[in-house]
Every structure is written in structure tokens, then in C-alpha cells.
Design a protein around this motif. Sequence first.
Motif, PDB file in Angstrom:
ATOM      1  N   VAL A   1       0.975  -1.204  -0.230  1.00  0.00           N
ATOM      2  CA  VAL A   1       0.003  -0.204  -0.023  1.00  0.00           C
ATOM      3  C   VAL A   1       0.920   1.438   0.030  1.00  0.00           C
ATOM      4  O   VAL A   1       0.654   2.410  -0.686  1.00  0.00           O
ATOM      5  N   LEU A   2       1.994   1.211   0.563  1.00  0.00           N
ATOM      6  CA  LEU A   2       2.778   2.285   0.790  1.00  0.00           C
ATOM      7  C   LEU A   2       3.295   2.736  -0.538  1.00  0.00           C
ATOM      8  O   LEU A   2       3.585   4.165  -0.749  1.00  0.00           O
ATOM      9  N   ALA A   3       3.906   1.771  -1.194  1.00  0.00           N
ATOM     10  CA  ALA A   3       4.599   2.061  -2.555  1.00  0.00           C
ATOM     11  C   ALA A   3       3.773   2.805  -3.471  1.00  0.00           C
ATOM     12  O   ALA A   3       3.939   3.881  -3.942  1.00  0.00           O
ATOM     13  N   PRO A   4       2.607   2.202  -3.623  1.00  0.00           N
ATOM     14  CA  PRO A   4       1.507   2.810  -4.783  1.00  0.00           C
ATOM     15  C   PRO A   4       1.080   4.204  -4.214  1.00  0.00           C
ATOM     16  O   PRO A   4       0.862   4.909  -5.082  1.00  0.00           O
ATOM     17  N   GLY A   5       0.859   4.139  -2.947  1.00  0.00           N
ATOM     18  CA  GLY A   5       0.338   5.563  -2.422  1.00  0.00           C
ATOM     19  C   GLY A   5       1.222   6.557  -2.225  1.00  0.00           C
ATOM     20  O   GLY A   5       0.778   7.553  -2.761  1.00  0.00           O
ATOM     21  N   ALA A   6       2.424   6.358  -2.155  1.00  0.00           N
ATOM     22  CA  ALA A   6       3.589   7.280  -2.124  1.00  0.00           C
ATOM     23  C   ALA A   6       3.864   7.783  -3.647  1.00  0.00           C
ATOM     24  O   ALA A   6       3.998   8.919  -4.033  1.00  0.00           O
ATOM     25  N   PHE A   7       3.526   6.774  -4.613  1.00  0.00           N
ATOM     26  CA  PHE A   7       3.860   7.404  -5.877  1.00  0.00           C
ATOM     27  C   PHE A   7       2.764   8.073  -6.583  1.00  0.00           C
ATOM     28  O   PHE A   7       2.881   8.958  -7.285  1.00  0.00           O
ATOM     29  N   VAL A   8       1.449   7.787  -6.337  1.00  0.00           N
ATOM     30  CA  VAL A   8       0.392   8.482  -6.393  1.00  0.00           C
ATOM     31  C   VAL A   8       0.389   9.942  -5.878  1.00  0.00           C
ATOM     32  O   VAL A   8      -0.077  11.055  -6.529  1.00  0.00           O
ATOM     33  N   SER A   9       0.689   9.920  -4.497  1.00  0.00           N
ATOM     34  CA  SER A   9       0.930  11.255  -3.868  1.00  0.00           C
ATOM     35  C   SER A   9       2.051  12.167  -4.632  1.00  0.00           C
ATOM     36  O   SER A   9       1.860  13.373  -4.543  1.00  0.00           O
ATOM     37  N   MET A  10       3.091  11.564  -5.112  1.00  0.00           N
ATOM     38  CA  MET A  10       4.318  12.225  -5.880  1.00  0.00           C
ATOM     39  C   MET A  10       3.932  12.597  -7.337  1.00  0.00           C
ATOM     40  O   MET A  10       4.126  13.556  -7.661  1.00  0.00           O
ATOM     41  N   VAL A  11       2.985  11.681  -7.923  1.00  0.00           N
ATOM     42  CA  VAL A  11       2.864  11.905  -9.372  1.00  0.00           C
ATOM     43  C   VAL A  11       2.162  13.287  -9.543  1.00  0.00           C
ATOM     44  O   VAL A  11       1.943  13.547 -10.631  1.00  0.00           O
TER      45      VAL A  11
END
Length: 283
Positions: A250-260
Amino acid sequence: MTSLASRAAAKAASGAVRVFLVLAALFWLLPTVGLLVSSLRTPADIAADGWWRVFTAPARLTTENYAHLLANETITGSLVSTVLITVPATLLVLVLGSFAGYAFAWLEFPGRDWWFLGVVALLVVPVQVALIPVSKLFGAVGLFETTLGVVLFHTAFGLPFAIFLLRNFFAEIPRELLEAARLDGAGEIRLFTQVVLPLGGPAIASLGIFQFLWVWNDMLIALIFADSQSPPITVALQQQVRQFGNNVDVLAPGAFVSMVVPLLVFFAFQRQFASGVMAGAVK
């Protein structure tokens, strides 16, 4: 012969600069690429080896993590909360900052210069100084742990820079242009909306990008003033670490969405941003 050598040296230097810029851009994007690849790997693969191993085995990529992300109500709700905070806080700063910047640049009123000096002085006030008194104030008026309270806090601390930036930009507009519009019968509202705002578009776009990035990526203010039941994405990701430990699916895709999302906003308005920065540099 000398001219030919000079041109060859200039081309070589230009080529070297381009290669350096490309390498710098790739180096800058490397963490983003690594996070994207990690978000497409299973937790077992992430624990086993580095993300660069995927280039030797691309079949191991999967979208299961994003399915888990969409199924996580805390993360999806936090994205909605982040949008509900970021968009109003950005629009309020742009609207109020534009009005105040125009007033300080072209309207005459008592104490205008002193008021502007006060705005400039607020630029050096750190956010941390206001956390305790604003917390007490919000608690007294019922705004503590509310979306409106977070929006008002970001708006208040974003306005001094907005007014300072837009006032200086608007002040560079030729006075003759404004006087000609007034001679044609334009009032202050029409003058502001049809003359000043179009000319100040690049500066306003630059300010909007800065404000959007600041609010979207904020964690300190959101951690203190946001609703703990529907926190912004930065707080929600931090809570995932605290509650579930290594919850990388959850953390990896969540962090990517938050950054993109901020990256997309920046690239969507990069022309206006570059124009505003260059105009400010020239002026």
C-alpha cells in the motif's frame, strides 16, 4: 581557420551541456522511477532484491499493489481529503493575493506602504510559531480537526508571499496602459479583470504551482489540524507505517500517487511557470 575552430568548440561545448542536462534530469528522476517500479512489485520481491532487478525479469511486474491501494478506504479517502484541502487553499491564495497585490500596486489608500511592509515582515514568521496559538483559537471556534481549519491556515500563511510576489509583478505593468484603459471608461474591477489579470497570468500560474505543491506535500499542519478520521495523504501514509509496519503493497503505490499528482500539475503549467520565473528575473 580560427572561426572554424571557434564554431567547433562552441558546438562541442553545447553538446557537452546538453549531455550534462540530460544526465542531471535522469539522476533527478531516478527516485521517481525506483518508486514506480517498486509500486509494481510484490512485497516478497521488494524484500528479496533491489528494484533495478526488474529490468532482468520484467514479467515479475504486477498491478496487484494498486488493487490493494484502491481497496484501502483510508488511502482513497485521504486522497479526497487532500484535494478538498489543496484546491481551496490554492484558489483562495490566488484570488485574495491578486486583489491585494493590485491594491498595493495601483490603488492609493492611507498607510499603503506601511501595510505592505507589514506583509513583507510576515514572510519571515515561521509556521511553527503559530501552531500553539492557532490551535487554541481553532479549538475555541470549533475549527480544530476540520478541513476548513487546515484550508484557512494554509491560506493565511500563503498570502504574504502571494501578495509580495504579485504586487511586485503588477507594479511593473506600464502606467500608460492602465491610464489608457481608464480613459476608455474602464473601472477598477474591469481594469483588474481585463487588463491586469491577463498580463499577470504567468506570475499567477507560478504562484499557483508553488502553493499547490506546498499544500499537497505538507505534513506538519495536516498532522496537527486535520481531521484524524479523514487525514490528507501524507498523514495517511505515515499512519500506515505506524499501524502496519512494512505495509509496502500500500505504501509504495500510495507514495507514487502522492508524488505524481504534483508532477502532473507542474508539467501541465510548466510554460506559464517558466514565463513567470523569467519575467520576474528580467524585471
